[in-house]
Design a protein around this motif. Structure first.
Motif, PDB file in Angstrom:
ATOM      1  N   VAL A  96      -2.982   5.372   7.036  1.00 22.72           N
ATOM      2  CA  VAL A  96      -3.376   3.992   7.330  1.00 22.72           C
ATOM      3  C   VAL A  96      -2.360   3.001   6.771  1.00 22.72           C
ATOM      4  N   ALA A  97      -1.989   3.198   5.495  1.00 24.87           N
ATOM      5  CA  ALA A  97      -1.031   2.284   4.876  1.00 24.87           C
ATOM      6  C   ALA A  97       0.303   2.338   5.617  1.00 24.87           C
ATOM      7  N   GLY A  98       0.719   3.553   6.005  1.00 27.39           N
ATOM      8  CA  GLY A  98       1.985   3.722   6.722  1.00 27.39           C
ATOM      9  C   GLY A  98       1.962   3.021   8.071  1.00 27.39           C
ATOM     10  N   ASN A  99       0.819   3.082   8.762  1.00 29.56           N
ATOM     11  CA  ASN A  99       0.684   2.393  10.033  1.00 29.56           C
ATOM     12  C   ASN A  99       0.805   0.884   9.853  1.00 29.56           C
ATOM     13  N   VAL A 100       0.070   0.358   8.856  1.00 28.30           N
ATOM     14  CA  VAL A 100       0.077  -1.095   8.646  1.00 28.30           C
ATOM     15  C   VAL A 100       1.464  -1.558   8.199  1.00 28.30           C
ATOM     16  N   ALA A 101       2.152  -0.686   7.429  1.00 25.68           N
ATOM     17  CA  ALA A 101       3.460  -1.075   6.887  1.00 25.68           C
ATOM     18  C   ALA A 101       4.576  -0.960   7.929  1.00 25.68           C
ATOM     19  N   PHE A 102       4.312  -0.278   9.045  1.00 26.79           N
ATOM     20  CA  PHE A 102       5.394   0.052   9.990  1.00 26.79           C
ATOM     21  C   PHE A 102       6.208  -1.174  10.418  1.00 26.79           C
ATOM     22  N   GLY A 103       5.510  -2.204  10.895  1.00 26.14           N
ATOM     23  CA  GLY A 103       6.212  -3.396  11.377  1.00 26.14           C
ATOM     24  C   GLY A 103       6.955  -4.115  10.259  1.00 26.14           C
ATOM     25  N   LEU A 104       6.405  -4.053   9.044  1.00 30.55           N
ATOM     26  CA  LEU A 104       7.038  -4.709   7.897  1.00 30.55           C
ATOM     27  C   LEU A 104       8.330  -3.983   7.529  1.00 30.55           C
ATOM     28  N   LYS A 105       8.269  -2.637   7.552  1.00 25.60           N
ATOM     29  CA  LYS A 105       9.470  -1.844   7.250  1.00 25.60           C
ATOM     30  C   LYS A 105      10.562  -2.116   8.267  1.00 25.60           C
ATOM     31  N   VAL A 106      10.148  -2.154   9.544  1.00 25.57           N
ATOM     32  CA  VAL A 106      11.119  -2.380  10.615  1.00 25.57           C
ATOM     33  C   VAL A 106      11.838  -3.708  10.399  1.00 25.57           C
ATOM     34  N   SER A 107      11.095  -4.736   9.954  1.00 26.60           N
ATOM     35  CA  SER A 107      11.745  -6.040   9.797  1.00 26.60           C
ATOM     36  C   SER A 107      12.369  -6.203   8.411  1.00 26.60           C
ATOM     37  N   GLY A 108      12.421  -5.118   7.635  1.00 24.93           N
ATOM     38  CA  GLY A 108      13.185  -5.137   6.385  1.00 24.93           C
ATOM     39  C   GLY A 108      12.539  -5.896   5.243  1.00 24.93           C
ATOM     40  N   VAL A 109      11.212  -5.959   5.233  1.00 23.64           N
ATOM     41  CA  VAL A 109      10.513  -6.607   4.114  1.00 23.64           C
ATOM     42  C   VAL A 109      10.670  -5.717   2.871  1.00 23.64           C
ATOM     43  N   PRO A 110      10.939  -6.297   1.691  1.00 24.24           N
ATOM     44  CA  PRO A 110      11.090  -5.478   0.476  1.00 24.24           C
ATOM     45  C   PRO A 110       9.815  -4.686   0.166  1.00 24.24           C
ATOM     46  N   SER A 111       9.980  -3.517  -0.472  1.00 25.36           N
ATOM     47  CA  SER A 111       8.855  -2.581  -0.585  1.00 25.36           C
ATOM     48  C   SER A 111       7.685  -3.139  -1.408  1.00 25.36           C
ATOM     49  N   GLY A 112       7.988  -3.918  -2.453  1.00 29.89           N
ATOM     50  CA  GLY A 112       6.911  -4.510  -3.249  1.00 29.89           C
ATOM     51  C   GLY A 112       6.055  -5.436  -2.404  1.00 29.89           C
ATOM     52  N   GLU A 113       6.741  -6.213  -1.587  1.00 30.17           N
ATOM     53  CA  GLU A 113       6.061  -7.156  -0.698  1.00 30.17           C
ATOM     54  C   GLU A 113       5.232  -6.388   0.352  1.00 30.17           C
ATOM     55  N   ILE A 114       5.787  -5.244   0.819  1.00 31.67           N
ATOM     56  CA  ILE A 114       5.063  -4.434   1.810  1.00 31.67           C
ATOM     57  C   ILE A 114       3.729  -3.962   1.224  1.00 31.67           C
ATOM     58  N   THR A 115       3.780  -3.405  -0.016  1.00 37.88           N
ATOM     59  CA  THR A 115       2.556  -2.906  -0.650  1.00 37.88           C
ATOM     60  C   THR A 115       1.524  -4.031  -0.760  1.00 37.88           C
ATOM     61  N   ARG A 116       1.992  -5.198  -1.183  1.00 37.97           N
ATOM     62  CA  ARG A 116       1.078  -6.326  -1.363  1.00 37.97           C
ATOM     63  C   ARG A 116       0.446  -6.715  -0.021  1.00 37.97           C
ATOM     64  N   ARG A 117       1.289  -6.795   0.997  1.00 39.27           N
ATOM     65  CA  ARG A 117       0.812  -7.239   2.305  1.00 39.27           C
ATOM     66  C   ARG A 117      -0.134  -6.208   2.934  1.00 39.27           C
ATOM     67  N   VAL A 118       0.189  -4.916   2.746  1.00 35.31           N
ATOM     68  CA  VAL A 118      -0.684  -3.869   3.295  1.00 35.31           C
ATOM     69  C   VAL A 118      -2.071  -3.973   2.669  1.00 35.31           C
ATOM     70  N   ASP A 119      -2.117  -4.143   1.334  1.00 41.03           N
ATOM     71  CA  ASP A 119      -3.404  -4.278   0.643  1.00 41.03           C
ATOM     72  C   ASP A 119      -4.177  -5.488   1.162  1.00 41.03           C
ATOM     73  N   GLU A 120      -3.439  -6.576   1.332  1.00 40.82           N
ATOM     74  CA  GLU A 120      -4.063  -7.811   1.795  1.00 40.82           C
ATOM     75  C   GLU A 120      -4.662  -7.630   3.205  1.00 40.82           C
ATOM     76  N   MET A 121      -3.892  -6.970   4.064  1.00 42.37           N
ATOM     77  CA  MET A 121      -4.349  -6.762   5.448  1.00 42.37           C
ATOM     78  C   MET A 121      -5.566  -5.828   5.487  1.00 42.37           C
ATOM     79  N   LEU A 122      -5.502  -4.747   4.683  1.00 47.87           N
ATOM     80  CA  LEU A 122      -6.622  -3.797   4.672  1.00 47.87           C
ATOM     81  C   LEU A 122      -7.884  -4.479   4.137  1.00 47.87           C
TER      82      LEU A 122
END
Lengths: 354, 272
Positions: free
Chosen positions: A92-118
């Motif tokens: 689930v986290a990997g799915n939500v993070a996919f678009g963020l990774k593609v656009s090069g968002v830093p990993s700390g920000e990705i974790t935060r955003r994934v949690d927020e979205m979930l």
């Protein structure tokens, strides 16, 4: 300023034109539904906005930028599909993070955003699960979180509720609408379910044969349909052939007798018309109550109990059969099949179709 | 309710089992008889003590592995693109992938030697690495029918069109989609294609022999001509290897995302 503009879109596959002269302007944070029977071109319009189909004619602008020639991955859109389309190899986290990774968002920000979205879709703590471990409703929530995580300019929903159970469908449509309002994302929603379209949308586009038949608020679409197709497609309708006797005061002759609409009918006297009215506009009048509007008598032939509503069909004079919807109120005694009833309708609730 | 015992099917099953296992058992027993008057694994020991065996096996394993990597890199993007954008071409591509089953590998290797021989514009056969490259390419061609079919079936099982669209809408490029979404989701198919490739290439004789490579196939043939018991031992070992590979294929095919092979077997045991 408009956020999404579709200019005279046209799409042909070989000799078949599936979308014709389609124009639409969507405001910022607006929620618009494309509603119509299957094959009306609604999905094709959505796919052209997404970039999966190229318009044969016309242009698409997002936020003032012409995106007609851009590839789907350059358009900054989010999309939800009927089949969820979660990546089965990612959790689930990997799915939500996919678009963020593609656009090069830093990993700390990705974790935060994934949690927020979930948290937003009510799936906190589900990050490590895989799509096959989730129910349909949960999968579609993940799909929503995945679509909105990269903060798209436009959210496109391709019948995302069609594969779900009735109860979950109603719950999820409320949640999608709430999240869409909270984030203020301009959203284009494709559905063939009119209740869904009415319940969720700021405006509804009713499509038929590749064209927009009417664009309006749910209220306008339902109560003031612009065409015969819209009137018949949305909700149930009683149809009654009529001949115009007096255009100025709206007097018409029908099989039920002479009715007065109390308004100008923009037709010449003697013109053939069709009168239309909703089943809920007809009222069962109790014994001895005064006449209100037009009244006629009939005999009930069927009665369907639908829970909140009881639906009757009544035979009126001249072989006309009309549908009547009544609320199922506690303590109210509704008539039975075979009973004679008196029906009333207000003139302003009668539509004139051509 | 216990199923009724049926005599006809039972006889057929028994005959099939005997047909398969009797020669295998005979070969196994023969392989144990190297020392006169006793049963021993001497033939097996003799095989492993032969330095040529080890070298040939290692060479063939490396060549097969290279063929698997090249084959997967060729077949996966091709099958993906054909399914996504050129579905009308699929029968053509499928036919081409089946050609190696119709055209003997001798024809293939003679073609290679003519095309890339010492007097050609690209004399690959004049160098060791060039000849090895030809061998690997030959292996890739030989394994095409199996690799393509496995991968194509794997793609039929997932909705690649919608997954591609979902990934594209999230901003992913085509290459990224192939490597982060398509490849991992058909991993089981690629792995089974890889095992089939491996078992074909490991024993392959014609190409390796005519390109004069000291591979495992030519070694087995040579050994068959020179020795009596060792070839039987080799045959039994290659059967065992094939079964192991098939078991692994099965395990990979039924594995779900996020599961590991070991954890899978452990949890099954604890349930039982």
């Amino acid at each position: 300023m408009s956020l999404l503009t579709l200019r005279t879109l046209q799409k042909s596959f070989g000799a078949t034109t599936v979308v014709k002269n389609f124009d639409l302007t969507m405001g910022n944070a607006e929620f618009i539904s494309l509603l119509g029977p299957s094959g009306c071109g609604k999905t094709t319009v959505l796919r052209m906005v997404a970039g999966f189909e190229t318009p044969s004619v016309g242009a698409i602008e997002i936020d003032g930028q012409d995106v007609t020639a851009l590839r789907p991955n350059q358009r900054k859109i989010g999309m939800m599909f009927q089949s969820y389309a979660l990546f089965p190899n990612l959790n689930v986290a990997g799915n939500v993070a996919f678009g963020l990774k593609v656009s090069g968002v830093p990993s700390g920000e990705i974790t935060r955003r994934v949690d927020e979205m979930l948290a937003m879709v009510g799936l906190t703590g589900f990050g490590a699960r895989y799509p096959y471990q989730l129910s349909g409703g949960q999968q579609q929530r993940v799909a929503l979180a995945r679509a909105i995580a990269p903060r798209p300019r436009v959210l496109l929903l391709d019948e995302p509720l069609s594969a779900l159970d009735a109860k979950i469908r109603v719950a999820l449509r409320g949640e999608i609408r709430a999240i869409q309002r909270e984030l203020g994302i301009t959203t284009l929603f494709v559905t063939h379910d009119q209740e869904e379209a009415m319940a969720m949308s700021d405006r509804v586009v009713v499509m038929n044969g590749g064209r927009a038949e009417q664009v309006g608020t749910p209220d306008q679409i339902y109560n003031r349909p612009a065409s015969r197709f819209v009137a018949e497609f949305i909700g149930a309708l009683n149809l009654l052939p009529a001949t115009l006797r007096d255009a100025a005061s709206g007097v018409v002759d029908t099989a039920l007798g002479t009715l007065t609409l109390n308004r100008v009918v923009p037709q010449s006297n003697g013109a053939a018309l069709t009168l239309a009215f909703r089943p809920e506009s007809l009222r069962l009048l109790p014994e001895g109550s005064p006449d209100a509007g037009q009244t006629f008598t009939g005999r009930l032939v069927t009665r369907e109990f639908l829970g909140a509503i009881v639906r009757f069909r009544a035979e009126i004079a001249g072989g006309v059969t009309l549908g009547i919807d009544c609320f199922n109120r506690t303590g109210e005694v509704l008539p039975d099949v075979g009973q004679e009833v008196r029906l009333g309708i207000l003139p302003q609730e009668i539509l004139v179709l051509q | 309710m216990t199923p009724r015992f049926r005599i006809g099917p039972a006889i057929i099953t028994l005959a099939a089992i005997l047909y398969f296992f009797v020669p295998l058992y005979a070969a196994f027993q023969f392989s144990l008889q190297m020392k006169r008057g006793e049963l021993s694994f001497a033939a097996y020991a003799s095989v492993f003590q032969d330095g040529v065996f080890v070298n040939a096996l290692v060479f063939s394993i490396l060549a097969s592995a290279a063929a698997i990597v090249f084959g997967a890199l060729l077949v996966v993007p091709t099958a993906y693109w054909v399914r996504l954008r050129l579905p009308k071409l699929r029968p053509v591509v499928e036919f081409i992938s089946l050609l190696p089953l119709i055209i003997p590998s001798v024809v293939l290797v003679f073609g290679q030697i003519r095309m890339f021989g010492s007097s050609s514009f690209l004399p690959l056969t004049t160098s060791d690495w060039g000849t090895n490259l030809l061998l690997v390419i030959g292996y890739v061609v030989l394994s095409l029918p199996y690799m393509f079919r496995a991968v194509d079936n794997g793609m039929a099982a997932i909705d690649i069109a919608t997954l591609t669209e979902a990934a594209e809408s999230l901003g992913a490029s085509r290459a990224r989609i192939v490597f982060t979404i398509i490849f991992p989701n058909i991993r089981a198919a690629v792995v089974s294609g890889a095992f089939l490739t491996f078992s074909i290439c490991l024993g392959e004789f014609a190409i390796a022999s005519l390109l004069n490579r000291s591979a495992f196939g030519p070694y087995m043939v040579q050994l068959g001509q020179d020795r009596a018991y060792e070839p039987a031992a080799l045959a039994i070992m290659s059967f065992a290897l094939t079964w192991l590979l098939m078991a692994l294929m099965q395990a990979f095919a039924t594995m779900k995302p996020g599961q590991r092979l070991f954890r899978l077997t452990l949890s099954k045991k604890s349930q039982a």
